[in-house]
Scaffold this motif. Structure first.
Motif, PDB file in Angstrom:
ATOM      1  N   LEU A  63       0.796  -1.229   0.000  1.00 47.81           N
ATOM      2  CA  LEU A  63       0.000   0.000   0.000  1.00 47.81           C
ATOM      3  C   LEU A  63       0.827   1.277   0.000  1.00 47.81           C
ATOM      4  CD1 LEU A  63      -2.779  -1.011   2.550  1.00 47.81           C
ATOM      5  CD2 LEU A  63      -3.107  -0.472   0.124  1.00 47.81           C
ATOM      6  N   GLN A  64       2.136   1.179  -0.117  1.00 49.87           N
ATOM      7  CA  GLN A  64       2.987   2.369  -0.097  1.00 49.87           C
ATOM      8  C   GLN A  64       2.540   3.361  -1.172  1.00 49.87           C
ATOM      9  OE1 GLN A  64       6.041   2.394   2.266  1.00 49.87           O
ATOM     10  NE2 GLN A  64       4.227   1.282   2.881  1.00 49.87           N
ATOM     11  N   ILE A  65       2.465   4.621  -0.817  1.00 50.35           N
ATOM     12  CA  ILE A  65       2.083   5.657  -1.789  1.00 50.35           C
ATOM     13  C   ILE A  65       3.117   5.718  -2.915  1.00 50.35           C
ATOM     14  CG2 ILE A  65       1.824   8.139  -2.137  1.00 50.35           C
ATOM     15  CD1 ILE A  65       0.516   8.276   0.618  1.00 50.35           C
ATOM     16  N   ASP A  66       4.378   5.688  -2.541  1.00 48.75           N
ATOM     17  CA  ASP A  66       5.466   5.719  -3.532  1.00 48.75           C
ATOM     18  C   ASP A  66       5.600   4.320  -4.130  1.00 48.75           C
ATOM     19  OD1 ASP A  66       7.785   5.916  -5.002  1.00 48.75           O
ATOM     20  OD2 ASP A  66       9.008   6.694  -3.361  1.00 48.75           O
ATOM     21  N   CYS A  67       5.227   4.194  -5.388  1.00 49.01           N
ATOM     22  CA  CYS A  67       5.218   2.876  -6.025  1.00 49.01           C
ATOM     23  C   CYS A  67       6.596   2.214  -6.053  1.00 49.01           C
ATOM     24  CB  CYS A  67       4.631   2.957  -7.427  1.00 49.01           C
ATOM     25  SG  CYS A  67       5.568   3.986  -8.572  1.00 49.01           S
ATOM     26  N   LYS A  68       7.660   2.990  -5.969  1.00 48.95           N
ATOM     27  CA  LYS A  68       9.012   2.431  -5.965  1.00 48.95           C
ATOM     28  C   LYS A  68       9.322   1.705  -4.661  1.00 48.95           C
ATOM     29  CE  LYS A  68      10.752   5.661  -9.280  1.00 48.95           C
ATOM     30  NZ  LYS A  68      10.670   7.081  -9.428  1.00 48.95           N
ATOM     31  N   ARG A  69       8.553   1.988  -3.623  1.00 49.58           N
ATOM     32  CA  ARG A  69       8.758   1.339  -2.325  1.00 49.58           C
ATOM     33  C   ARG A  69       7.934   0.067  -2.183  1.00 49.58           C
ATOM     34  NH1 ARG A  69       9.025   5.170   2.672  1.00 49.58           N
ATOM     35  NH2 ARG A  69       9.887   3.225   3.412  1.00 49.58           N
ATOM     36  N   ARG A  70       7.028  -0.183  -3.129  1.00 46.97           N
ATOM     37  CA  ARG A  70       6.192  -1.392  -3.072  1.00 46.97           C
ATOM     38  C   ARG A  70       7.001  -2.606  -3.514  1.00 46.97           C
ATOM     39  NH1 ARG A  70       1.564   1.466  -6.518  1.00 46.97           N
ATOM     40  NH2 ARG A  70       1.080   3.110  -5.030  1.00 46.97           N
ATOM     41  N   PRO A  71       6.612  -3.788  -3.047  1.00 43.46           N
ATOM     42  CA  PRO A  71       7.352  -4.999  -3.419  1.00 43.46           C
ATOM     43  C   PRO A  71       7.062  -5.428  -4.852  1.00 43.46           C
ATOM     44  CG  PRO A  71       5.434  -5.598  -2.153  1.00 43.46           C
ATOM     45  CD  PRO A  71       5.502  -4.083  -2.139  1.00 43.46           C
ATOM     46  N   GLU A  87       8.939  -6.132   4.144  1.00 47.31           N
ATOM     47  CA  GLU A  87       9.819  -5.005   4.457  1.00 47.31           C
ATOM     48  C   GLU A  87       9.436  -4.412   5.805  1.00 47.31           C
ATOM     49  OE1 GLU A  87      12.551  -2.124   4.418  1.00 47.31           O
ATOM     50  OE2 GLU A  87      12.420  -3.533   2.743  1.00 47.31           O
ATOM     51  N   ARG A  88      10.437  -4.043   6.592  1.00 48.89           N
ATOM     52  CA  ARG A  88      10.169  -3.480   7.919  1.00 48.89           C
ATOM     53  C   ARG A  88      10.123  -1.954   7.894  1.00 48.89           C
ATOM     54  NH1 ARG A  88      11.188  -7.455  12.056  1.00 48.89           N
ATOM     55  NH2 ARG A  88      12.046  -9.314  11.087  1.00 48.89           N
ATOM     56  N   ASN A  89      10.786  -1.341   6.925  1.00 51.86           N
ATOM     57  CA  ASN A  89      10.858   0.114   6.849  1.00 51.86           C
ATOM     58  C   ASN A  89       9.717   0.632   5.968  1.00 51.86           C
ATOM     59  OD1 ASN A  89      11.779   2.710   7.120  1.00 51.86           O
ATOM     60  ND2 ASN A  89      13.269   2.521   5.473  1.00 51.86           N
ATOM     61  N   ILE A  90       8.513   0.608   6.508  1.00 56.02           N
ATOM     62  CA  ILE A  90       7.316   0.965   5.749  1.00 56.02           C
ATOM     63  C   ILE A  90       6.822   2.335   6.183  1.00 56.02           C
ATOM     64  CG2 ILE A  90       4.892   0.362   5.377  1.00 56.02           C
ATOM     65  CD1 ILE A  90       5.692  -2.559   5.635  1.00 56.02           C
ATOM     66  N   ASP A  91       6.472   3.153   5.196  1.00 55.75           N
ATOM     67  CA  ASP A  91       5.833   4.435   5.473  1.00 55.75           C
ATOM     68  C   ASP A  91       4.361   4.130   5.721  1.00 55.75           C
ATOM     69  OD1 ASP A  91       4.784   6.967   5.577  1.00 55.75           O
ATOM     70  OD2 ASP A  91       5.270   7.477   3.502  1.00 55.75           O
ATOM     71  N   HIS A  92       3.881   4.349   6.932  1.00 56.07           N
ATOM     72  CA  HIS A  92       2.525   3.985   7.299  1.00 56.07           C
ATOM     73  C   HIS A  92       1.495   5.064   6.967  1.00 56.07           C
ATOM     74  CE1 HIS A  92       4.801   1.116   9.945  1.00 56.07           C
ATOM     75  NE2 HIS A  92       4.061   0.347   9.187  1.00 56.07           N
ATOM     76  N   ILE A 104       4.227  12.396  -5.474  1.00 64.75           N
ATOM     77  CA  ILE A 104       4.856  11.081  -5.609  1.00 64.75           C
ATOM     78  C   ILE A 104       4.003  10.204  -6.502  1.00 64.75           C
ATOM     79  CG2 ILE A 104       5.423   8.953  -4.366  1.00 64.75           C
ATOM     80  CD1 ILE A 104       6.209  10.759  -1.970  1.00 64.75           C
ATOM     81  N   ALA A 105       2.700  10.178  -6.246  1.00 63.42           N
ATOM     82  CA  ALA A 105       1.801   9.346  -7.043  1.00 63.42           C
ATOM     83  C   ALA A 105       1.741   9.839  -8.484  1.00 63.42           C
ATOM     84  CB  ALA A 105       0.404   9.339  -6.422  1.00 63.42           C
TER      85      ALA A 105
END
Length: 123
Positions: A63-71, A87-92, A104-105
């Motif tokens: 669900l990360q807003i920044d698509c580059k951070r998604r798996p 991933e543990r370093n998630i922007d909530h 970002i989107a």
């Protein structure tokens, strides 16, 4: 998250602060109350609490807003199969609420064909 919680993403029968499931997820994870989102009417969900929380963490990664951070899909499969953790370093912050997040989107390049390595990788 709908399957885990036993509710719809948008439920207008609930109070204003819990109408949107993803907004409620943001609040619960920030307060360390993920267990509160597990479907109370599902004996299976309750019995498998640790696995359910693991799936919630995977959902939050996706669900990360920044698509580059998604798996990548291959990473999702690895988490589901067990040899890898989410991933543990998630922007909530899952819902874009300000111009920075909208930016970002907006920078996502959805018109370009994705590389095969972005769709799936080796397991």
């Amino acid at each position: 998250m709908e399957m885990v919680s036993g509710r719809k993403n948008l439920d207008t029968s609930r109070s204003e602060e819990s109408i949107h499931l993803i907004t409620l997820l943001e609040e619960k994870v920030k307060n360390g109350q993920l267990v509160d989102l597990i479907d109370k009417n599902s004996i299976d969900m309750q019995a498998q609490e640790q696995d359910v929380i693991r799936m919630m963490k995977l959902a939050m990664w996706c669900l990360q807003i920044d698509c580059k951070r998604r798996p990548k899909m291959s990473e999702v499969v690895k988490v589901l199969e067990g040899p890898m953790d989410a991933e543990r370093n998630i922007d909530h912050n899952f819902v874009a609420k300000n111009q920075v997040n909208f930016g970002i989107a907006a920078n996502a390049t959805s018109s370009a064909a994705p590389l095969a390595s972005h769709l799936s990788g080796p397991r």
